[in-house]
Write an enzyme that holds these catalytic residues in place. Structure first.
Site, PDB file in Angstrom:
ATOM      1  N   GLU A 173      -9.329  42.849 -20.446  1.00 45.27           N
ATOM      2  CA  GLU A 173      -8.769  43.730 -19.399  1.00 45.27           C
ATOM      3  C   GLU A 173      -8.344  45.076 -19.968  1.00 45.27           C
ATOM      4  OE1 GLU A 173      -5.755  41.636 -17.170  1.00 45.27           O
ATOM      5  OE2 GLU A 173      -7.272  40.566 -16.029  1.00 45.27           O
ATOM      6  N   GLU A 361     -12.637  35.150 -15.724  1.00 46.66           N
ATOM      7  CA  GLU A 361     -11.319  34.711 -15.256  1.00 46.66           C
ATOM      8  C   GLU A 361     -11.299  34.734 -13.743  1.00 46.66           C
ATOM      9  OE1 GLU A 361      -7.662  36.552 -16.640  1.00 46.66           O
ATOM     10  OE2 GLU A 361      -8.521  36.774 -18.649  1.00 46.66           O
TER      11      GLU A 361
END
Ligand code: P53
Length: 473
Positions: A173, A361
């Protein structure tokens, strides 16, 4: 015609070293930025005092219990397990020349255990942590020198695990540093936007260098990036909201643009000008960035809305999700649940880049209750995952090339944003509470057998969503 996931689809789950391993100072591991944030990654850059309680010091004790956990993943039929290497196990301070053999040996044992069950390791180089030593001595990613330290780390682990790990990710991220810049980038919280984009530029160069090193050292491996992908819809069809959603989407698409295309997109020129940002970008950097990723990977939990109307009520749900979508419901933590959003996202990314995608995810954080008979009936989690996987299959049908799906936290772990055990994502329950009480015993939830059946049937057991609840409100 029956819709199916491909036979070689990489089904699995995703973990991160700092949220599961514990053993934070065992076998020579150094302290990381994550070790310095006892209350989670959002807005807590406090330096830790000696003796402070930190739930991640033990985590779920994956460092010692991984054989039991991987056996459970294998029982569910996992083809792939995503986790990360803790950089501080390999280079405790970050700037050493010689790696820590005990740290390297741990990941040898861990990867061997996965391979024993034919589970492909998918390994993130830096998941929400970096050596705290690099922060103290060099200012973390605010310093160009960190590119070289990361390069040494990446090359060390590519060399060491070249025969075991064929799927890699660079920074988890990467865009989250725009919201919380201490954890991954090692910058002081409330850093100026100029300094954050500068640190991110160094990370983007380091990421491209890692892609190059991976291609050289492990020619049969594939390496991707990782972006928190939360697509923005315009809140209304007012042209201002349409333009605002374009702008908000570019905040995170920027990272895909650079890493998938190999250069800065032209729209950033205006943004940098308006925000008075001048970056140190050398000609060598521009050449380095040309090394692009093999696939695009991302997390997806929610969608967001964009508007220029300041009167719109703000929900306090999430730092990247402030405007409420009237058609969606939210999790207890305020994350808006939007299964169709993942079909939209997959199509949008595939249209834009024409590269394989990997969902690394996705999942629902929720409180679980143990029944009197010891069972855990997590139908809410099953519904969330079912509805998302249903839409993912639609996207594959739309023509999107998708390598795999690793749900977040297949075993309960410490949450990143709030450092809680009670925000659970797992198919496997872990007996530990937010204060650190509990036996750490593992227990299968109802979703365990549900996911097992989804994997073994290539998705044939997925149910069409019963009611389009988002349209009923
Ligand atoms: P937790 C914010 C928004 C979306 C994803 O998050 C995020 C965050 C920051 O927490 O992070 C990713 O545990 C991250 C994982 C994290 C997971 O989402 O706060 O890559 O490390 O655990 C879920 O519920």
């Amino acid at each position: 015609m029956k819709k199916q996931f491909p036979n070689n689809f990489l089904w699995g789950g995703a973990l991160a070293a700092n949220q599961v391993e514990g053993a934070h100072q065992i076998d020579g591991k150094g302290l990381s930025t994550s070790d310095m944030q006892p209350h989670g990654v959002i807005g807590h850059s406090i330096e830790r005092n000696l003796g402070d309680f930190h739930i991640k010091d033990i985590g779920i004790d994956f460092y010692h219990r991984y054989p039991e956990d991987i056996a459970l993943f294998a029982e569910m039929g996992f083809k792939c397990l995503r986790t990360s290497i803790a950089w501080t196990r390999i280079f405790p301070e970050g700037d050493e020349e010689i790696p820590n053999e005990n740290g390297l040996a741990f990941y040898d044992r861990l990867f061997d255990e996965m391979i024993k069950y034919n589970i492909q390791p998918l390994i993130t180089l830096s998941h929400f942590e970096m050596p705290y030593g690099l922060v103290k001595k060099y200012g973390g990613w605010g310093n160009r020198k960190t590119i070289a330290f990361f390069d040494h780390y990446a090359r060390t682990v590519f060399e060491r695990y070249q025969h075991k790990v064929k799927y890699w990710l660079t920074f988890n991220e990467i865009n989250m540093s725009l919201f919380s810049c201490f954890t991954s980038a090692g910058l002081p919280e409330n850093s100026k936007i100029q300094d954050i984009y500068q640190a991110l530029h160094y990370q983007l160069v380091a990421s491209a260098n890692a892609v190059k090193a991976c291609h050289e050292i492990i020619p049969d491996a594939k390496i991707g990036n990782m972006v928190a992908a939360a697509p923005y819809y315009p809140l209304t069809c007012h042209p201002d909201d349409i333009l605002e959603s374009l702008k908000k989407n570019r905040e995170w698409l920027f990272f895909f643009d650079v890493q998938a295309r190999g250069y800065y997109p032209s729209y950033m020129t205006r943004l940098f000008k308006e925000k008075n940002i001048t970056l140190d970008i050398t000609d060598e950097d521009k050449i380095a960035l040309k090394e692009t990723i093999d696939f695009l990977s991302f997390s997806y939990y929610m969608s967001s809305c964009a508007t220029t109307n300041l009167e719109i009520i703000k929900t306090s749900g999430n730092i990247i999700n402030p405007v409420k979508n009237p058609y969606l419901s939210s999790s207890e933590w305020g994350w808006q649940i939007d299964p169709k959003g993942i079909r939209y996202l997959l199509n949008m990314l595939y249209d834009r880049y024409q590269k394989p995608l990997f969902i690394v995810e996705n999942g629902l954080g929720a409180r679980d209750v143990i029944q009197d008979d010891g069972s855990i009936i997590d139908d809410y989690r099953i519904k969330y995952l079912n509805d998302h996987l249903f839409q993912i299959r639609e996207a594959i049908e739309d023509g999107v090339q998708l390598l795999g799906y690793t749900s977040w936290g297949p075993i309960d772990l410490v949450s990143a944003s709030t450092a809680e055990m009670s925000k659970r994502y797992g198919f496997i329950y872990v007996d530990r509470d937010d204060q650190g009480n509990g036996t750490l015993e593992r227990r299968r939830k109802k979703s365990f057998n549900w996911y097992k059946a989804v994997i073994s049937s290539h998705g044939n057991t997925l149910q069409a969503p019963e009611v389009e609840n988002e349209n009923n409100q």
